[in-house]
Design a protein around this motif. Structure first.
Motif, PDB file in Angstrom:
ATOM      1  N   SER A 224       1.452  63.877 -17.985  1.00  0.00           N
ATOM      2  CA  SER A 224       2.795  63.326 -18.156  1.00  0.00           C
ATOM      3  C   SER A 224       3.808  64.445 -17.929  1.00  0.00           C
ATOM      4  O   SER A 224       3.455  65.625 -17.955  1.00  0.00           O
ATOM      5  N   HIS A 247      10.566  59.666 -16.745  1.00  0.00           N
ATOM      6  CA  HIS A 247      10.774  58.330 -16.192  1.00  0.00           C
ATOM      7  C   HIS A 247      12.206  58.126 -15.717  1.00  0.00           C
ATOM      8  O   HIS A 247      12.658  56.992 -15.548  1.00  0.00           O
ATOM      9  N   CYS A 257       4.720  54.371 -10.864  1.00  0.00           N
ATOM     10  CA  CYS A 257       4.516  55.180 -12.067  1.00  0.00           C
ATOM     11  C   CYS A 257       3.622  54.439 -13.052  1.00  0.00           C
ATOM     12  O   CYS A 257       3.458  53.213 -12.980  1.00  0.00           O
ATOM     13  N   ARG A 258       3.075  55.169 -14.009  1.00  0.00           N
ATOM     14  CA  ARG A 258       2.257  54.536 -15.034  1.00  0.00           C
ATOM     15  C   ARG A 258       3.077  53.617 -15.923  1.00  0.00           C
ATOM     16  O   ARG A 258       2.530  52.747 -16.603  1.00  0.00           O
ATOM     17  N   CYS A 259       4.407  53.783 -15.933  1.00  0.00           N
ATOM     18  CA  CYS A 259       5.255  52.908 -16.743  1.00  0.00           C
ATOM     19  C   CYS A 259       5.497  51.568 -16.061  1.00  0.00           C
ATOM     20  O   CYS A 259       6.073  50.658 -16.658  1.00  0.00           O
ATOM     21  N   LYS A 262       8.995  52.121 -10.143  1.00  0.00           N
ATOM     22  CA  LYS A 262       8.760  52.886  -8.918  1.00  0.00           C
ATOM     23  C   LYS A 262       9.787  54.013  -8.806  1.00  0.00           C
ATOM     24  O   LYS A 262      10.963  53.815  -9.082  1.00  0.00           O
ATOM     25  N   CYS A 264       9.800  57.096 -10.388  1.00  0.00           N
ATOM     26  CA  CYS A 264      10.028  58.007 -11.517  1.00  0.00           C
ATOM     27  C   CYS A 264       9.666  59.440 -11.128  1.00  0.00           C
ATOM     28  O   CYS A 264       8.846  59.671 -10.237  1.00  0.00           O
ATOM     29  N   GLU A 266       7.860  61.434 -12.874  1.00  0.00           N
ATOM     30  CA  GLU A 266       6.430  61.599 -13.139  1.00  0.00           C
ATOM     31  C   GLU A 266       5.573  61.039 -12.015  1.00  0.00           C
ATOM     32  O   GLU A 266       4.505  61.577 -11.708  1.00  0.00           O
ATOM     33  N   ALA A 267       6.035  59.965 -11.381  1.00  0.00           N
ATOM     34  CA  ALA A 267       5.278  59.343 -10.294  1.00  0.00           C
ATOM     35  C   ALA A 267       5.218  60.226  -9.065  1.00  0.00           C
ATOM     36  O   ALA A 267       4.482  59.924  -8.108  1.00  0.00           O
ATOM     37  N   HIS A 268       5.995  61.318  -9.072  1.00  0.00           N
ATOM     38  CA  HIS A 268       5.985  62.262  -7.953  1.00  0.00           C
ATOM     39  C   HIS A 268       5.586  63.668  -8.380  1.00  0.00           C
ATOM     40  O   HIS A 268       5.408  64.540  -7.525  1.00  0.00           O
ATOM     41  N   ALA A 273       0.165  62.022  -9.555  1.00  0.00           N
ATOM     42  CA  ALA A 273       1.021  61.967  -8.373  1.00  0.00           C
ATOM     43  C   ALA A 273       0.618  63.029  -7.357  1.00  0.00           C
ATOM     44  O   ALA A 273       0.588  62.769  -6.144  1.00  0.00           O
TER      45      ALA A 273
END
Length: 407
Positions: A224, A247, A257-259, A262, A264, A266-268, A273
């Motif tokens: 995270s 996020h 993202c895990r949340c 799209k 975030c 964290e998603a990158h 990621a």
């Protein structure tokens, strides 16, 4: 003229100041307590007498090394006054620590945590069993535990010990208050992990810089992405916050993202990621709940050998982090950034992207790049943050209740 109630409030506030001085500086003599708290000698005498009578503190005599003169009388917390249990919930394990009232670690163990996304209730039951186990190992009565201090990544309720959202359990909330009652009567608090890291770093920084300390951000890298910010208030206290940095939006319609959103940060920039980018997996692929550090180590080794996609994956992660930090600094102020967490082992690969992302903000172009420092001992910082916050809460509760037996 002070009323009886207001006089008592002043006495309680001053008693907390005395306990805070002992927390920060260790065992102290009467005059040293007076110096640190700026309270009169008569006030210190009255307060230490009350605290000693209530069995909250104790005194001992220490002879000078020369063996001459009268022994120094030092005051310190009485270790058996009560106990604290610290529960640190991380991506792959739960750590339990038993601490006495003086802040001394008595026992500690860790248990692997389940990654079953539907197992929130079972997880809460496992925490309950872990709490009982650490007391059984030390043969300490449950009634002597004054506080259970917990932490996790994700979103926590600011008023109650409720985990609102977490990377593993998603939006399935865990109410630790309900889960642990009525077997546990101890006070229960829950904090965001990176907030505790920022608190510990702020305390360390102030010990070095004193009144020159202004603010600091703690950026946690790993499965995270977390951010904590600590600022010194005009009255000398600390204001600590943990914005939902991981996020924040980095790129519209970006990586999943895990949340569930799209784009975030964290998603990158999270471990999953980097893995996704390195292997050129589509950005809308459902993220892995947990990525072993060994897998990231392999990608990092390839990046350091100048393999194109692994190097690109770390650079893009750094850019997402830098862009996010630039927005934070634009909304707050330019401040040092301490980089913590398991992701610090890849800082050499992330640094270029972080600085590039930061350099795109107006505040950095005008005032220069903020200090970026790597602080690798995140687990110790989390524990320090727990102790600083939890023991202060215990001190205040004990004083307000009139002694440990009344809490």
């Amino acid at each position: 003229m002070l009323t009886k109630s207001s006089t008592e409030l002043v006495r309680q506030r001053n008693s907390v100041l005395v306990l805070a001085a002992l927390r920060r500086h260790g065992a102290l003599a009467h005059t040293e307590i007076s110096d640190y708290t700026r309270l009169s000698s008569a006030t210190i005498s009255a307060i230490t007498a009350d605290l000693e009578k209530a069995q909250i503190i104790e005194k001992s005599e220490h002879q000078a090394a020369s063996g001459r003169g009268r022994p120094r009388v030092l005051f310190r917390q009485r270790r058996e006054c009560g106990y604290l249990i610290v529960v640190i919930i991380s991506s792959d394990a739960v750590q339990y620590s038993l601490v006495d009232y003086a802040g001394k670690l008595i026992d500690r163990f860790s248990e692997e945590r389940s990654h079953d996304p539907a197992g929130a209730a079972r997880f809460a039951a496992a925490v309950k069993a872990g709490l009982s186990r650490i007391l059984e190992r030390s043969r300490i009565s449950r009634d002597n535990v004054l506080l259970i201090s917990m932490s996790s990544k994700g979103l926590v309720n600011s008023l109650e010990p409720v985990l609102v959202w977490s990377p593993i359990f998603g939006s399935e909330q865990i109410d630790f208050e309900s889960a642990l009652r009525p077997e546990w009567q101890a006070k229960i608090i829950l904090d965001n992990e990176t907030l505790l890291v920022a608190a510990a770093l702020g305390a360390r920084e102030e010990n070095v810089k004193g009144g020159d300390f202004r603010s600091l951000a703690a950026l946690s890298l790993g499965h995270s992405i977390g951010l904590g910010i600590v600022r010194r208030t005009p009255h000398g206290g600390h204001e600590i916050s943990a914005p939902n940095f991981g996020h924040m939006l980095h790129m519209a319609n970006g990586g999943l993202c895990r949340c569930g959103a799209k784009g975030c940060i964290e998603a990158h920039a999270g471990f999953y990621a980097i893995l996704r980018t390195a292997f050129e997996v589509p950005l809308d692929t459902i993220p892995a709940k947990f990525v072993p550090v060994a897998e990231l180590d392999k990608i990092a080794a390839q990046a350091r050998q100048a393999h194109r996609m692994p190097a690109f994956a770390f650079r893009q992660a750094g850019l997402a982090l830098g862009n996010g930090l630039s927005r934070v600094l634009s909304l707050t102020e330019r401040m040092p950034v301490a980089i913590t967490g398991p992701g610090t082992r890849y800082y050499d690969l992330l640094r270029q992207g972080i600085e590039e992302g930061l350099g795109q903000s107006h505040v950095v172009r005008m005032e220069g790049m903020p200090e970026l420092r790597v602080v690798a001992d995140e687990q110790n910082l989390v524990f320090e943050g727990h102790l600083n916050r939890a023991l202060a809460v215990i001190d205040e509760d004990i004083v307000n209740a009139g002694g440990p037996g009344q809490v």
